[in-house]
Write a protein that holds these residues in place. Structure first.
Motif, PDB file in Angstrom:
ATOM      1  N   GLU A  45     -28.836 -33.522 -34.161  1.00  0.00           N
ATOM      2  CA  GLU A  45     -29.897 -33.467 -33.737  1.00  0.00           C
ATOM      3  C   GLU A  45     -30.487 -31.959 -33.201  1.00  0.00           C
ATOM      4  O   GLU A  45     -29.340 -31.438 -32.495  1.00  0.00           O
ATOM      5  CB  GLU A  45     -30.003 -34.306 -32.119  1.00  0.00           C
ATOM      6  N   GLY A  46     -30.934 -31.708 -33.399  1.00  0.00           N
ATOM      7  CA  GLY A  46     -32.414 -30.006 -32.764  1.00  0.00           C
ATOM      8  C   GLY A  46     -32.152 -30.118 -31.551  1.00  0.00           C
ATOM      9  O   GLY A  46     -32.603 -31.050 -30.937  1.00  0.00           O
ATOM     10  N   VAL A  47     -31.866 -28.625 -30.725  1.00  0.00           N
ATOM     11  CA  VAL A  47     -31.348 -29.304 -29.300  1.00  0.00           C
ATOM     12  C   VAL A  47     -31.783 -28.078 -28.664  1.00  0.00           C
ATOM     13  O   VAL A  47     -33.090 -27.947 -28.214  1.00  0.00           O
ATOM     14  CB  VAL A  47     -30.018 -29.186 -28.309  1.00  0.00           C
ATOM     15  N   ALA A  48     -31.703 -27.163 -29.666  1.00  0.00           N
ATOM     16  CA  ALA A  48     -32.749 -25.751 -28.452  1.00  0.00           C
ATOM     17  C   ALA A  48     -32.834 -23.942 -29.688  1.00  0.00           C
ATOM     18  O   ALA A  48     -32.168 -24.774 -30.473  1.00  0.00           O
ATOM     19  CB  ALA A  48     -31.679 -25.568 -27.284  1.00  0.00           C
ATOM     20  N   GLY A  54     -37.147 -13.606 -28.627  1.00  0.00           N
ATOM     21  CA  GLY A  54     -36.852 -14.070 -27.344  1.00  0.00           C
ATOM     22  C   GLY A  54     -37.608 -15.378 -27.107  1.00  0.00           C
ATOM     23  O   GLY A  54     -37.475 -16.199 -26.139  1.00  0.00           O
ATOM     24  N   SER A  55     -38.682 -15.682 -27.876  1.00  0.00           N
ATOM     25  CA  SER A  55     -38.948 -16.976 -27.874  1.00  0.00           C
ATOM     26  C   SER A  55     -38.092 -18.260 -27.941  1.00  0.00           C
ATOM     27  O   SER A  55     -37.339 -19.055 -28.832  1.00  0.00           O
ATOM     28  CB  SER A  55     -40.984 -17.697 -28.609  1.00  0.00           C
ATOM     29  N   THR A  56     -38.441 -19.149 -27.250  1.00  0.00           N
ATOM     30  CA  THR A  56     -37.592 -20.811 -26.813  1.00  0.00           C
ATOM     31  C   THR A  56     -38.510 -22.197 -26.850  1.00  0.00           C
ATOM     32  O   THR A  56     -39.735 -21.721 -27.267  1.00  0.00           O
ATOM     33  CB  THR A  56     -36.694 -20.022 -25.730  1.00  0.00           C
ATOM     34  N   LEU A  57     -36.655 -22.532 -28.035  1.00  0.00           N
ATOM     35  CA  LEU A  57     -38.071 -24.123 -28.028  1.00  0.00           C
ATOM     36  C   LEU A  57     -37.068 -25.167 -27.312  1.00  0.00           C
ATOM     37  O   LEU A  57     -36.024 -24.890 -28.212  1.00  0.00           O
ATOM     38  CB  LEU A  57     -38.487 -24.552 -29.100  1.00  0.00           C
ATOM     39  N   ASN A  58     -37.160 -25.853 -26.907  1.00  0.00           N
ATOM     40  CA  ASN A  58     -36.358 -26.617 -27.043  1.00  0.00           C
ATOM     41  C   ASN A  58     -36.593 -28.523 -27.266  1.00  0.00           C
ATOM     42  O   ASN A  58     -37.583 -29.323 -27.152  1.00  0.00           O
ATOM     43  CB  ASN A  58     -35.898 -27.407 -25.290  1.00  0.00           C
ATOM     44  N   ALA A  59     -35.940 -29.201 -27.338  1.00  0.00           N
ATOM     45  CA  ALA A  59     -36.100 -30.314 -28.121  1.00  0.00           C
ATOM     46  C   ALA A  59     -36.266 -31.245 -26.654  1.00  0.00           C
ATOM     47  O   ALA A  59     -36.022 -31.135 -26.025  1.00  0.00           O
ATOM     48  CB  ALA A  59     -34.845 -31.377 -27.888  1.00  0.00           C
ATOM     49  N   ASP A  60     -37.539 -32.033 -26.643  1.00  0.00           N
ATOM     50  CA  ASP A  60     -37.964 -33.374 -25.953  1.00  0.00           C
ATOM     51  C   ASP A  60     -36.531 -34.048 -24.918  1.00  0.00           C
ATOM     52  O   ASP A  60     -36.786 -34.454 -23.406  1.00  0.00           O
ATOM     53  CB  ASP A  60     -38.514 -34.073 -25.902  1.00  0.00           C
ATOM     54  N   PHE A  66     -31.574 -27.920 -20.146  1.00  0.00           N
ATOM     55  CA  PHE A  66     -31.170 -27.548 -21.130  1.00  0.00           C
ATOM     56  C   PHE A  66     -31.746 -25.909 -21.015  1.00  0.00           C
ATOM     57  O   PHE A  66     -32.916 -25.182 -21.533  1.00  0.00           O
ATOM     58  CB  PHE A  66     -30.729 -27.943 -22.032  1.00  0.00           C
ATOM     59  N   THR A  67     -30.911 -24.449 -21.149  1.00  0.00           N
ATOM     60  CA  THR A  67     -31.291 -23.383 -21.456  1.00  0.00           C
ATOM     61  C   THR A  67     -31.141 -22.169 -22.237  1.00  0.00           C
ATOM     62  O   THR A  67     -29.631 -22.326 -22.596  1.00  0.00           O
ATOM     63  CB  THR A  67     -31.609 -22.951 -19.580  1.00  0.00           C
ATOM     64  N   CYS A 103     -38.977 -21.189 -34.666  1.00  0.00           N
ATOM     65  CA  CYS A 103     -37.933 -22.317 -34.105  1.00  0.00           C
ATOM     66  C   CYS A 103     -38.839 -23.790 -34.363  1.00  0.00           C
ATOM     67  O   CYS A 103     -40.176 -24.183 -34.281  1.00  0.00           O
ATOM     68  CB  CYS A 103     -38.166 -23.127 -32.478  1.00  0.00           C
ATOM     69  N   ASN A 104     -38.498 -24.289 -35.374  1.00  0.00           N
ATOM     70  CA  ASN A 104     -38.781 -26.020 -35.379  1.00  0.00           C
ATOM     71  C   ASN A 104     -37.828 -26.482 -35.407  1.00  0.00           C
ATOM     72  O   ASN A 104     -36.127 -26.585 -36.118  1.00  0.00           O
ATOM     73  CB  ASN A 104     -39.010 -25.742 -36.990  1.00  0.00           C
ATOM     74  N   MET A 105     -37.531 -27.698 -34.293  1.00  0.00           N
ATOM     75  CA  MET A 105     -36.332 -27.791 -33.757  1.00  0.00           C
ATOM     76  C   MET A 105     -35.930 -29.131 -35.288  1.00  0.00           C
ATOM     77  O   MET A 105     -34.720 -29.053 -35.307  1.00  0.00           O
ATOM     78  CB  MET A 105     -37.062 -29.023 -32.624  1.00  0.00           C
ATOM     79  N   ARG A 106     -37.131 -29.408 -35.682  1.00  0.00           N
ATOM     80  CA  ARG A 106     -35.773 -31.051 -36.844  1.00  0.00           C
ATOM     81  C   ARG A 106     -35.386 -29.620 -38.792  1.00  0.00           C
ATOM     82  O   ARG A 106     -34.197 -30.488 -39.494  1.00  0.00           O
ATOM     83  CB  ARG A 106     -37.171 -31.055 -38.032  1.00  0.00           C
TER      84      ARG A 106
END
Length: 124
Positions: A45-48, A54-60, A66-67, A103-106
Motif C-alpha cells: 500500500e502506498g503511504v506517502a 517538494g510536492s507531497t501526497l498522502n494516502a487517505d 503522517f507527514t 506522485c501517484n500513490m498506486r
C-alpha cells in the motif's frame, strides 16, 4: 543506488515514530520518492510520496497523521507518523523511481528502487 530505511519499532496506539531513509549513490532531491507498507497477508500500500519540487501526497488512510519530508543536505527522506493505530502495523519501505515525475500513490509500491524495510508494530 541504495536506500537505507530505519526508525521502526514497537509503540502503543496513539504514539509516534519517525522513519528515515538515507539515499546513497544518487541525489534524492532530484527524484520522486515515497513510502509504502506491507502488512502480513496484505498487498503493498502506498503511504506517502514527495516530488523533486517538494510536492507531497498522502494516502487517505494516513492523512492528518503522517507527514513525508526531505532534508536535501542530509540526502534523507522522512516519514513522521503520529497517532499510530494498530492497523498501521506493517513493514515500511522507502522507494524511488527515476522516471516518475508526479506522485501517484498506486505506483509507489512499484518504484524501481527500494530499501530493505523497517518493521513498525503498533500494539497495546
Amino acid at each position: 543506488v541504495q536506500l537505507q530505511a530505519s526508525g521502526g519499532g514497537l509503540v502503543q496506539p496513539g504514539e509516534s515514530l519517525r522513519l528515515s531513509c538515507l539515499a546513497r549513490g544518487f541525489n534524492l532531491r532530484y527524484w520522486t520518492a515515497g513510502w509504502f507498507r506491507q502488512a502480513p497477508g496484505k498487498e503493498r500500500e502506498g503511504v506517502a510520496c514527495i516530488t523533486s519540487d517538494g510536492s507531497t501526497l498522502n494516502a487517505d488512510s494516513v492523512k492528518g497523521r503522517f507527514t513525508i519530508s526531505r532534508d536535501n543536505a542530509k540526502n534523507t527522506m522522512y516519514l513522521q507518523m503520529n497517532n499510530l493505530l494498530p492497523e498501521d502495523t506493517a513493514v515500511y519501505y522507502c522507494a524511488t523511481d527515476f522516471e516518475e515525475r508526479l506522485c501517484n500513490m498506486r505506483k509507489v509500491p512499484e518504484y524501481d528502487y527500494l530499501g530493505q524495510g523497517t518493521q513498525v508494530t503498533v500494539s497495546s
